[in-house]
Design an enzyme around this catalytic site. Sequence first.
Site, PDB file in Angstrom:
ATOM      1  N   ASP A 144       0.949  -1.321   0.066  1.00  0.00           N
ATOM      2  CA  ASP A 144       0.032   0.003  -0.027  1.00  0.00           C
ATOM      3  C   ASP A 144       0.900   1.226   0.027  1.00  0.00           C
ATOM      4  OD1 ASP A 144       1.067  -0.353   2.447  1.00  0.00           O
ATOM      5  OD2 ASP A 144      -0.908  -0.763   3.234  1.00  0.00           O
ATOM      6  N   ASN A 183      -7.479  -2.867  14.081  1.00  0.00           N
ATOM      7  CA  ASN A 183      -8.924  -2.993  13.682  1.00  0.00           C
ATOM      8  C   ASN A 183      -9.133  -4.370  12.849  1.00  0.00           C
ATOM      9  OD1 ASN A 183      -7.613  -2.121  11.471  1.00  0.00           O
ATOM     10  ND2 ASN A 183      -9.249  -0.459  11.192  1.00  0.00           N
ATOM     11  N   HIS A 241      -7.189  -4.815   9.908  1.00  0.00           N
ATOM     12  CA  HIS A 241      -6.772  -4.504   8.402  1.00  0.00           C
ATOM     13  C   HIS A 241      -5.555  -5.197   8.325  1.00  0.00           C
ATOM     14  CE1 HIS A 241      -4.497  -0.409   9.337  1.00  0.00           C
ATOM     15  NE2 HIS A 241      -3.682  -1.497   9.317  1.00  0.00           N
ATOM     16  N   GLU A 273      -9.555  -1.997   5.269  1.00  0.00           N
ATOM     17  CA  GLU A 273     -10.133  -1.586   6.288  1.00  0.00           C
ATOM     18  C   GLU A 273     -11.341  -2.481   6.535  1.00  0.00           C
ATOM     19  OE1 GLU A 273      -8.392  -0.088   8.261  1.00  0.00           O
ATOM     20  OE2 GLU A 273      -8.084   2.081   8.099  1.00  0.00           O
TER      21      GLU A 273
HETATM   22  P1  PGA Z   1       2.282  -1.665  12.729  1.00  0.00           P
HETATM   23  O1  PGA Z   1       0.950  -1.929  12.034  1.00  0.00           O
HETATM   24  O2  PGA Z   1       3.346  -3.011  12.336  1.00  0.00           O
HETATM   25  O3  PGA Z   1       2.994  -0.532  12.794  1.00  0.00           O
HETATM   26  O4  PGA Z   1       2.122  -2.092  14.051  1.00  0.00           O
HETATM   27  C1  PGA Z   1       0.574  -2.795  10.962  1.00  0.00           C
HETATM   28  C2  PGA Z   1      -0.715  -2.406  10.481  1.00  0.00           C
HETATM   29  O5  PGA Z   1      -1.211  -1.374  10.813  1.00  0.00           O
HETATM   30  O6  PGA Z   1      -0.874  -3.039   9.291  1.00  0.00           O
END
Ligand code: PGA
Length: 236
Positions: free
Chosen positions: A67, A136, A138, A143
Amino acid sequence: MKIVTFDTYEEMSSYAADIYEQQLKDKPDSVLGLATGSTPIGLYKELIKRNSQGRISFKDCITYNLDEYCGISPENEQSYKYFMNHNLFDYTDFKKENLHIPNAYDGNYEQAGRQYDAQIAASGGIDLQLLGIGLNGHIGFNEPADFFTKETHVVNLTENTIEANSRFFDDIKDVPTKAVTMGMYSIMTAKKILMVINGEKKYNIFKEATEGKITPSCPATILQLHPDVIVLYSKI
Ligand code: PGA
Protein backbone atom coordinates in the site's frame (compact mmCIF):
# COMPACT_ATOMS: atom_id res chain seq x y z
CA MET A 1 -2.68 -21.90 9.45
CA LYS A 2 0.50 -22.30 11.44
CA ILE A 3 0.90 -20.08 14.51
CA VAL A 4 4.19 -19.56 16.34
CA THR A 5 4.54 -17.38 19.43
CA PHE A 6 7.74 -15.87 20.78
CA ASP A 7 8.98 -14.34 24.01
CA THR A 8 10.67 -11.45 22.25
CA TYR A 9 10.40 -9.35 19.11
CA GLU A 10 14.04 -10.17 18.24
CA GLU A 11 13.34 -13.92 18.25
CA MET A 12 10.28 -13.40 16.10
CA SER A 13 12.20 -11.23 13.62
CA SER A 14 14.98 -13.79 13.35
CA TYR A 15 12.47 -16.61 12.78
CA ALA A 16 10.78 -14.52 10.08
CA ALA A 17 14.16 -13.94 8.42
CA ASP A 18 14.73 -17.73 8.41
CA ILE A 19 11.54 -18.07 6.38
CA TYR A 20 12.93 -15.59 3.81
CA GLU A 21 16.27 -17.38 3.76
CA GLN A 22 14.53 -20.67 2.98
CA GLN A 23 12.28 -19.01 0.41
CA LEU A 24 15.25 -17.53 -1.46
CA LYS A 25 17.13 -20.82 -1.31
CA ASP A 26 14.13 -22.55 -2.89
CA LYS A 27 13.44 -19.78 -5.40
CA PRO A 28 16.11 -17.05 -5.75
CA ASP A 29 13.87 -15.07 -8.12
CA SER A 30 10.92 -14.99 -5.72
CA VAL A 31 8.20 -12.38 -6.06
CA LEU A 32 7.96 -10.81 -2.61
CA GLY A 33 4.94 -8.92 -1.32
CA LEU A 34 6.27 -6.44 1.24
CA ALA A 35 4.75 -4.42 4.06
CA THR A 36 5.48 -1.24 6.02
CA GLY A 37 4.70 -0.40 9.64
CA SER A 38 6.81 -0.84 12.75
CA THR A 39 6.50 -4.63 13.05
CA PRO A 40 8.53 -5.63 9.94
CA ILE A 41 11.46 -3.36 10.87
CA GLY A 42 13.22 -6.06 12.95
CA LEU A 43 12.81 -8.54 10.10
CA TYR A 44 14.15 -6.01 7.58
CA LYS A 45 17.19 -5.33 9.82
CA GLU A 46 17.87 -9.06 9.94
CA LEU A 47 17.49 -9.37 6.15
CA ILE A 48 19.95 -6.49 5.65
CA LYS A 49 22.41 -8.25 7.95
CA ARG A 50 22.09 -11.60 6.20
CA ASN A 51 22.35 -9.91 2.80
CA SER A 52 25.57 -8.14 3.80
CA GLN A 53 26.94 -11.45 5.12
CA GLY A 54 26.23 -13.06 1.74
CA ARG A 55 23.74 -15.52 3.23
CA ILE A 56 20.92 -14.25 1.02
CA SER A 57 20.65 -12.25 -2.16
CA PHE A 58 17.70 -10.26 -3.49
CA LYS A 59 19.24 -9.48 -6.86
CA ASP A 60 16.74 -11.62 -8.76
CA CYS A 61 13.70 -10.81 -6.62
CA ILE A 62 10.74 -8.70 -7.67
CA THR A 63 8.82 -6.84 -4.97
CA TYR A 64 5.31 -5.44 -4.65
CA ASN A 65 4.41 -3.37 -1.63
CA LEU A 66 0.98 -3.63 -0.15
CA ASP A 67 0.00 0.00 0.00
CA GLU A 68 0.84 3.67 -0.18
CA TYR A 69 -0.71 6.85 1.21
CA CYS A 70 -2.50 9.05 -1.31
CA GLY A 71 -1.14 12.47 -2.15
CA ILE A 72 2.27 12.16 -0.50
CA SER A 73 5.23 12.49 -2.84
CA PRO A 74 7.54 9.45 -2.99
CA GLU A 75 10.38 11.68 -1.75
CA ASN A 76 8.41 12.70 1.35
CA GLU A 77 9.72 10.85 4.39
CA GLN A 78 6.17 9.83 5.37
CA SER A 79 5.69 7.97 2.10
CA TYR A 80 5.92 4.21 2.13
CA LYS A 81 8.38 4.41 -0.74
CA TYR A 82 10.70 6.40 1.52
CA PHE A 83 10.10 3.91 4.33
CA MET A 84 11.05 0.97 2.12
CA ASN A 85 14.17 2.69 0.75
CA HIS A 86 15.35 3.60 4.23
CA ASN A 87 14.46 0.40 6.02
CA LEU A 88 15.39 -2.18 3.39
CA PHE A 89 16.02 -1.37 -0.26
CA ASP A 90 18.94 1.07 0.08
CA TYR A 91 20.97 -1.40 2.13
CA THR A 92 20.43 -4.55 0.10
CA ASP A 93 21.11 -5.81 -3.42
CA PHE A 94 17.54 -5.45 -4.72
CA LYS A 95 17.54 -3.99 -8.24
CA LYS A 96 15.64 -0.69 -8.36
CA GLU A 97 13.76 -1.68 -11.52
CA ASN A 98 12.28 -4.70 -9.71
CA LEU A 99 10.66 -2.70 -6.88
CA HIS A 100 6.99 -1.74 -7.04
CA ILE A 101 4.83 0.41 -4.78
CA PRO A 102 1.28 1.45 -5.74
CA ASN A 103 1.18 4.85 -7.43
CA ALA A 104 -0.83 7.03 -5.09
CA TYR A 105 0.70 10.38 -5.94
CA ASP A 106 -0.23 11.39 -9.43
CA GLY A 107 -2.60 10.25 -12.14
CA ASN A 108 -5.63 8.07 -11.93
CA TYR A 109 -5.26 5.83 -8.88
CA GLU A 110 -8.00 3.43 -9.92
CA GLN A 111 -6.32 2.87 -13.27
CA ALA A 112 -2.93 2.62 -11.55
CA GLY A 113 -4.46 -0.03 -9.26
CA ARG A 114 -5.57 -2.12 -12.22
CA GLN A 115 -2.10 -1.81 -13.75
CA TYR A 116 -0.56 -2.86 -10.44
CA ASP A 117 -2.66 -6.03 -10.36
CA ALA A 118 -1.76 -6.74 -14.00
CA GLN A 119 1.94 -6.31 -13.21
CA ILE A 120 1.69 -8.69 -10.27
CA ALA A 121 -0.03 -11.25 -12.47
CA ALA A 122 2.59 -10.78 -15.22
CA SER A 123 5.31 -11.46 -12.63
CA GLY A 124 3.64 -14.81 -11.94
CA GLY A 125 1.85 -13.75 -8.73
CA ILE A 126 3.34 -13.29 -5.28
CA ASP A 127 5.39 -16.13 -3.83
CA LEU A 128 5.65 -14.83 -0.27
CA GLN A 129 3.41 -12.07 1.07
CA LEU A 130 4.40 -10.30 4.27
CA LEU A 131 1.58 -8.79 6.35
CA GLY A 132 1.21 -6.82 9.54
CA ILE A 133 -2.19 -6.34 11.13
CA GLY A 134 -3.97 -3.20 12.26
CA LEU A 135 -5.65 -2.95 15.64
CA ASN A 136 -8.93 -3.07 13.73
CA GLY A 137 -7.91 -6.21 11.79
CA HIS A 138 -6.91 -4.46 8.58
CA ILE A 139 -4.36 -6.08 6.30
CA GLY A 140 -2.62 -3.73 3.93
CA PHE A 141 -5.13 -0.90 4.17
CA ASN A 142 -8.12 -3.17 3.66
CA GLU A 143 -10.19 -1.63 6.41
CA PRO A 144 -13.18 -3.29 8.14
CA ALA A 145 -16.08 -3.18 5.69
CA ASP A 146 -19.27 -4.95 4.64
CA PHE A 147 -17.47 -6.86 1.89
CA PHE A 148 -13.98 -7.95 0.86
CA THR A 149 -12.51 -5.79 -1.93
CA LYS A 150 -10.59 -7.85 -4.45
CA GLU A 151 -8.53 -5.45 -6.57
CA THR A 152 -5.93 -2.84 -5.73
CA HIS A 153 -8.11 0.14 -4.86
CA VAL A 154 -8.40 3.49 -3.11
CA VAL A 155 -9.61 3.38 0.51
CA ASN A 156 -10.73 5.92 3.06
CA LEU A 157 -8.71 5.22 6.20
CA THR A 158 -10.73 4.72 9.36
CA GLU A 159 -10.34 7.02 12.35
CA ASN A 160 -8.80 4.11 14.23
CA THR A 161 -6.07 3.72 11.58
CA ILE A 162 -5.43 7.46 11.32
CA GLU A 163 -5.09 7.60 15.09
CA ALA A 164 -2.74 4.56 15.16
CA ASN A 165 -0.56 5.96 12.36
CA SER A 166 -0.42 9.48 13.80
CA ARG A 167 2.57 8.33 15.88
CA PHE A 168 4.68 8.66 12.72
CA PHE A 169 3.54 12.26 12.06
CA ASP A 170 4.08 15.58 13.89
CA ASP A 171 0.36 16.24 13.93
CA ILE A 172 -2.65 13.95 13.46
CA LYS A 173 -3.95 16.47 10.91
CA ASP A 174 -1.00 15.54 8.67
CA VAL A 175 -2.00 11.87 8.45
CA PRO A 176 -3.42 11.17 4.98
CA THR A 177 -7.05 10.08 4.99
CA LYS A 178 -6.81 7.96 1.84
CA ALA A 179 -4.49 5.26 0.59
CA VAL A 180 -4.13 2.84 -2.29
CA THR A 181 -3.97 -0.77 -1.16
CA MET A 182 -3.61 -4.15 -2.71
CA GLY A 183 -6.94 -5.94 -2.44
CA MET A 184 -7.79 -9.35 -1.06
CA TYR A 185 -7.34 -11.08 -4.41
CA SER A 186 -3.61 -10.33 -4.66
CA ILE A 187 -3.09 -11.11 -1.00
CA MET A 188 -5.07 -14.35 -1.00
CA THR A 189 -3.53 -15.62 -4.25
CA ALA A 190 -0.01 -15.29 -2.82
CA LYS A 191 1.46 -18.77 -2.61
CA LYS A 192 2.57 -18.28 0.96
CA ILE A 193 1.67 -15.64 3.54
CA LEU A 194 3.68 -14.57 6.57
CA MET A 195 1.97 -12.36 9.13
CA VAL A 196 3.99 -10.70 11.91
CA ILE A 197 2.28 -9.31 15.01
CA ASN A 198 3.97 -7.62 17.92
CA GLY A 199 2.84 -6.26 21.26
CA GLU A 200 0.34 -6.95 24.00
CA LYS A 201 -2.12 -4.45 22.57
CA LYS A 202 -2.36 -6.60 19.42
CA TYR A 203 -3.10 -9.81 21.37
CA ASN A 204 -6.89 -9.57 21.03
CA ILE A 205 -6.79 -8.90 17.31
CA PHE A 206 -4.24 -11.71 16.88
CA LYS A 207 -6.74 -14.08 18.51
CA GLU A 208 -9.67 -12.74 16.55
CA ALA A 209 -7.81 -12.94 13.23
CA THR A 210 -6.69 -16.51 13.78
CA GLU A 211 -9.71 -17.97 15.60
CA GLY A 212 -12.64 -15.63 15.05
CA LYS A 213 -15.52 -15.79 12.61
CA ILE A 214 -14.46 -15.02 9.03
CA THR A 215 -15.93 -11.63 8.23
CA PRO A 216 -14.98 -8.48 6.27
CA SER A 217 -15.52 -6.53 9.48
CA CYS A 218 -12.22 -8.09 10.57
CA PRO A 219 -10.44 -8.43 7.20
CA ALA A 220 -7.53 -10.53 8.51
CA THR A 221 -9.91 -13.39 9.34
CA ILE A 222 -10.02 -14.30 5.64
CA LEU A 223 -6.47 -15.63 6.02
CA GLN A 224 -7.96 -18.64 7.81
CA LEU A 225 -9.05 -19.80 4.33
CA HIS A 226 -5.56 -19.64 2.81
CA PRO A 227 -3.74 -22.97 2.53
CA ASP A 228 -0.26 -21.74 3.51
CA VAL A 229 -0.24 -19.04 6.19
CA ILE A 230 2.16 -18.67 9.06
CA VAL A 231 1.36 -16.17 11.81
CA LEU A 232 4.09 -15.06 14.21
CA TYR A 233 3.22 -13.29 17.45
CA SER A 234 5.48 -11.81 20.11
CA LYS A 235 4.04 -10.19 23.19
CA ILE A 236 7.02 -7.86 23.74
P1 PGA B 1 2.36 -1.88 12.87
O1 PGA B 1 1.03 -1.85 12.02
O2 PGA B 1 3.26 -2.95 12.31
O3 PGA B 1 2.96 -0.52 12.68
O4 PGA B 1 1.93 -2.14 14.27
C1 PGA B 1 0.70 -2.76 11.06
C2 PGA B 1 -0.56 -2.36 10.36
O5 PGA B 1 -1.28 -1.47 10.82
O6 PGA B 1 -0.87 -2.98 9.32
